[in-house]
Write a protein that holds these residues in place. Structure first.
Motif, mmCIF file in Angstrom:
data_model
loop_
_atom_site.group_PDB
_atom_site.id
_atom_site.type_symbol
_atom_site.label_atom_id
_atom_site.label_comp_id
_atom_site.label_asym_id
_atom_site.label_seq_id
_atom_site.Cartn_x
_atom_site.Cartn_y
_atom_site.Cartn_z
ATOM 1 N N ARG A 22 -7.616 27.434 24.081
ATOM 2 C CA ARG A 22 -8.589 26.337 24.128
ATOM 3 C C ARG A 22 -9.192 26.165 25.511
ATOM 4 O O ARG A 22 -9.794 25.155 25.830
ATOM 5 N N GLY A 23 -9.023 27.188 26.344
ATOM 6 C CA GLY A 23 -9.652 27.186 27.658
ATOM 7 C C GLY A 23 -8.883 26.471 28.750
ATOM 8 O O GLY A 23 -9.414 26.263 29.842
ATOM 9 N N CYS A 24 -7.626 26.103 28.492
ATOM 10 C CA CYS A 24 -6.827 25.394 29.490
ATOM 11 C C CYS A 24 -6.145 26.377 30.435
ATOM 12 O O CYS A 24 -5.867 27.514 30.083
ATOM 13 N N SER A 25 -5.863 25.898 31.615
ATOM 14 C CA SER A 25 -5.160 26.674 32.635
ATOM 15 C C SER A 25 -3.671 26.347 32.540
ATOM 16 O O SER A 25 -3.277 25.181 32.656
ATOM 17 N N VAL A 26 -2.843 27.371 32.328
ATOM 18 C CA VAL A 26 -1.388 27.200 32.258
ATOM 19 C C VAL A 26 -0.740 28.085 33.306
ATOM 20 O O VAL A 26 -1.018 29.285 33.373
ATOM 21 N N ASP A 56 5.874 21.417 31.520
ATOM 22 C CA ASP A 56 6.549 20.276 32.143
ATOM 23 C C ASP A 56 5.605 19.250 32.755
ATOM 24 O O ASP A 56 5.871 18.054 32.697
ATOM 25 N N ARG A 57 4.520 19.720 33.350
ATOM 26 C CA ARG A 57 3.629 18.820 34.099
ATOM 27 C C ARG A 57 2.169 19.063 33.760
ATOM 28 O O ARG A 57 1.757 20.192 33.490
ATOM 29 N N ILE A 58 1.408 17.987 33.790
ATOM 30 C CA ILE A 58 -0.052 18.062 33.764
ATOM 31 C C ILE A 58 -0.497 17.704 35.176
ATOM 32 O O ILE A 58 -0.244 16.600 35.652
ATOM 33 N N VAL A 59 -1.111 18.657 35.854
ATOM 34 C CA VAL A 59 -1.540 18.449 37.235
ATOM 35 C C VAL A 59 -3.041 18.219 37.252
ATOM 36 O O VAL A 59 -3.817 19.039 36.750
ATOM 37 N N VAL A 60 -3.429 17.087 37.820
ATOM 38 C CA VAL A 60 -4.838 16.720 37.932
ATOM 39 C C VAL A 60 -5.198 16.740 39.410
ATOM 40 O O VAL A 60 -4.659 15.970 40.202
ATOM 41 N N ARG A 74 -10.236 19.051 38.043
ATOM 42 C CA ARG A 74 -9.437 20.262 37.828
ATOM 43 C C ARG A 74 -8.104 19.857 37.227
ATOM 44 O O ARG A 74 -7.296 19.174 37.866
ATOM 45 N N VAL A 75 -7.866 20.289 35.993
ATOM 46 C CA VAL A 75 -6.643 19.941 35.266
ATOM 47 C C VAL A 75 -5.907 21.230 34.906
ATOM 48 O O VAL A 75 -6.514 22.174 34.392
ATOM 49 N N ALA A 86 1.040 28.932 46.189
ATOM 50 C CA ALA A 86 0.015 29.854 45.675
ATOM 51 C C ALA A 86 -0.820 29.181 44.591
ATOM 52 O O ALA A 86 -2.048 29.336 44.557
ATOM 53 N N PHE A 87 -0.167 28.430 43.705
ATOM 54 C CA PHE A 87 -0.876 27.687 42.661
ATOM 55 C C PHE A 87 -1.895 26.736 43.279
ATOM 56 O O PHE A 87 -3.069 26.730 42.896
ATOM 57 N N LEU A 88 -1.461 25.942 44.241
ATOM 58 C CA LEU A 88 -2.367 24.959 44.833
ATOM 59 C C LEU A 88 -3.510 25.632 45.591
ATOM 60 O O LEU A 88 -4.646 25.149 45.531
ATOM 61 N N GLN A 89 -3.231 26.707 46.267
ATOM 62 C CA GLN A 89 -4.299 27.412 46.986
ATOM 63 C C GLN A 89 -5.345 27.928 45.998
ATOM 64 O O GLN A 89 -6.543 27.758 46.217
ATOM 65 N N GLU A 90 -4.893 28.564 44.929
ATOM 66 C CA GLU A 90 -5.842 29.111 43.960
ATOM 67 C C GLU A 90 -6.523 28.019 43.142
ATOM 68 O O GLU A 90 -7.713 28.103 42.867
ATOM 69 N N ALA A 91 -5.780 26.999 42.762
ATOM 70 C CA ALA A 91 -6.333 25.926 41.921
ATOM 71 C C ALA A 91 -7.393 25.105 42.656
ATOM 72 O O ALA A 91 -8.287 24.550 42.024
ATOM 73 N N ARG A 92 -7.300 25.042 43.954
ATOM 74 C CA ARG A 92 -8.268 24.259 44.739
ATOM 75 C C ARG A 92 -9.504 25.064 45.114
ATOM 76 O O ARG A 92 -10.474 24.497 45.600
ATOM 77 N N SER A 93 -9.498 26.369 44.907
ATOM 78 C CA SER A 93 -10.660 27.159 45.326
ATOM 79 C C SER A 93 -11.628 27.388 44.188
ATOM 80 O O SER A 93 -11.492 27.001 43.101
#
Length: 92
Positions: free
Chosen positions: A70-74, A34-38, A43-44, A85-92
């Motif tokens: 292809r090495g992307c984070s989903v 649904d979303r591409i978060v940058v 960090r994408v 939880a996503f934002l905490q982990e994605a920012r670290s």
């Protein structure tokens, strides 16, 4: 809680973190997340949003596999706590 409520929460939290949350539609490629978060610092992430307890469809899972191969984070998120939880982990 509806998927739309979780999506709204995701957009607000990503913006507060200094990021962008683009809605993704890809004609001819059904099942994309649904979303591409940058987030800051290049960090994408691709985010599939679901109502609580719902799971991705087989077509969505196939698209997730294509991206992760292809090495992307989903991420699959079905709650506001999941967004946090996503934002905490994605920012670290």
């Amino acid at each position: 809680m509806r998927e739309r409520d979780i999506e709204t929460y995701l957009r607000k939290q990503v913006k507060a973190a200094g990021g962008l949350a683009y809605k993704w539609t890809s004609p001819g490629n059904a099942g994309v997340p649904d979303r591409i978060v940058v987030l800051p610092f290049n960090r994408v992430h691709f985010v599939e949003l679901k109502a609580p307890g719902q799971k991705p469809t087989p077509l969505q899972l196939a698209q997730h596999r294509e991206l992760t191969a292809r090495g992307c984070s989903v991420w699959v998120i079905d709650s506001k706590e999941g967004v946090d939880a996503f934002l905490q982990e994605a920012r670290s």
